[in-house]
Enzyme design. Structure first.
Site, PDB file in Angstrom:
ATOM      1  CG  ASN A 156      72.549  42.930 100.230  1.00 43.15           C
ATOM      2  OD1 ASN A 156      72.591  41.735 100.500  1.00 43.15           O
ATOM      3  ND2 ASN A 156      71.473  43.518  99.723  1.00 43.15           N
ATOM      4  CD  GLU A 157      75.481  47.412 106.396  1.00 41.37           C
ATOM      5  OE1 GLU A 157      76.182  48.079 105.597  1.00 41.37           O
ATOM      6  OE2 GLU A 157      74.743  47.947 107.241  1.00 41.37           O
ATOM      7  N   PRO A 158      79.102  45.631 103.667  1.00 38.41           N
ATOM      8  CG  PRO A 158      80.643  47.337 104.027  1.00 38.41           C
ATOM      9  CD  PRO A 158      79.218  46.946 104.311  1.00 38.41           C
ATOM     10  CB  THR A 175      74.313  50.674 108.775  1.00 39.89           C
ATOM     11  OG1 THR A 175      75.084  50.508 107.581  1.00 39.89           O
ATOM     12  CG2 THR A 175      72.839  50.622 108.442  1.00 39.89           C
TER      13      THR A 175
END
Ligand code: F6R
Length: 257
Positions: A156-158, A175
């Protein structure tokens, strides 16, 4: 919103990565045994990457030398690269086999890892089914998390939303950069992944976020002491009382409270 008292109470700092990891492994072992006594299965959410490796090593030791059994453990991994074949060395499937599953008595039908081999059209139904399977088991009893330098939990990235469920996501540049070591070059790193969502994670009855080493000091500072925002998804955890942060001294070195 800033750090609340509950969060402050649940930060455990250990002198080094080994002692922090042993603590986490012992917590997992205790839950496995408690569930066994109750005649129930433990539904365990797992992470990959460098962080949980020593936890898994200790769990293997407990299995080999102290009779810990995984026969009544059901696992759900957080994520898998997309596209990805489970036989590929860099797959999270291969990682889990090498670092835990091949060395303990877990039943293969109890292992769940998002499937990176599906066609784009099949992914959404697969994600929905992954969510349903977790629910059908009564939800995750414990979710083990690492944290990425972007503040991601799972992948769950920014920008990820609090109510997000299992889905296909695009990996952040940082990432991808962090994965180059594993894949050999930037071009070989998959640009997408299937990940449990923030909602999937935060619905777990207990959550342990493990962070080790100086590399994680800055993001741990932001995750625990920064404002809650989608820009650092791990900050969402500040709102939940069932989260324990387990850190080594280096990862905790930028905390001020
Ligand atoms: C892995 C995962 C990621 C990692 C994070 C930290 O399943 O979901 O969120 O926990 O990228 O990775 P390491 O431990 O390699 O620093």
């Amino acid at each position: 919103m800033s750090l609340n008292n509950q969060v402050e109470k649940t930060v455990k700092v250990y002198p080094n990565n080994e002692s922090a990891s042993i603590y986490v492994a012992q917590r997992i072992a205790l839950l496995i045994n408690q569930k066994k006594i109750q005649g129930e299965k433990l539904i365990l959410g797992l992470a990959t990457g460098s962080t949980p490796k020593l936890v898994y090593r200790e769990l293997i030791r407990l299995h080999r030398y102290e009779g810990l059994s995984f026969r009544h453990v059901v696992t759900f991994n957080l994520d898998e690269y997309y596209p990805m074949q489970p036989v590929d060395e860099q797959s999270y499937s291969a990682f889990m086999n090498a670092n835990l599953f091949d060395h303990v008595d877990i039943l293969s039908e109890n292992i769940h890892i998002p499937n990176g081999t599906l066609s784009m059209e099949q992914v959404e139904a697969h994600c929905d089914l992954y969510e349903k399977k977790i629910k059908d088991f009564g939800g995750l009893d414990l979710q083990l998390l690492g944290i990425g330098r972007t503040g991601h939990i799972g992948f769950n990235e920014p920008g990820s939303e609090l109510h997000s469920a299992t889905r296909l996501v695009t990996l952040n540049d940082i990432t991808i950069e962090d994965a180059i070591m594993d894949f050999g070059s930037r071009e070989r790193v998959p640009k997408q992944a299937i990940t449990m969502g923030i909602k999937t994670i935060t619905q777990a009855k207990e959550i342990i976020l493990l962070a080790l080493s100086q590399r994680k000091a800055e993001i741990i500072h932001q995750a625990l002491e920064g404002m809650i925002s989608a820009g650092v998804p791990a900050t969402y955890l500040q709102q939940f009382k069932n989260v324990e942060y387990v850190l080594d001294q280096e990862a905790a070195s930028r905390l001020t409270r």
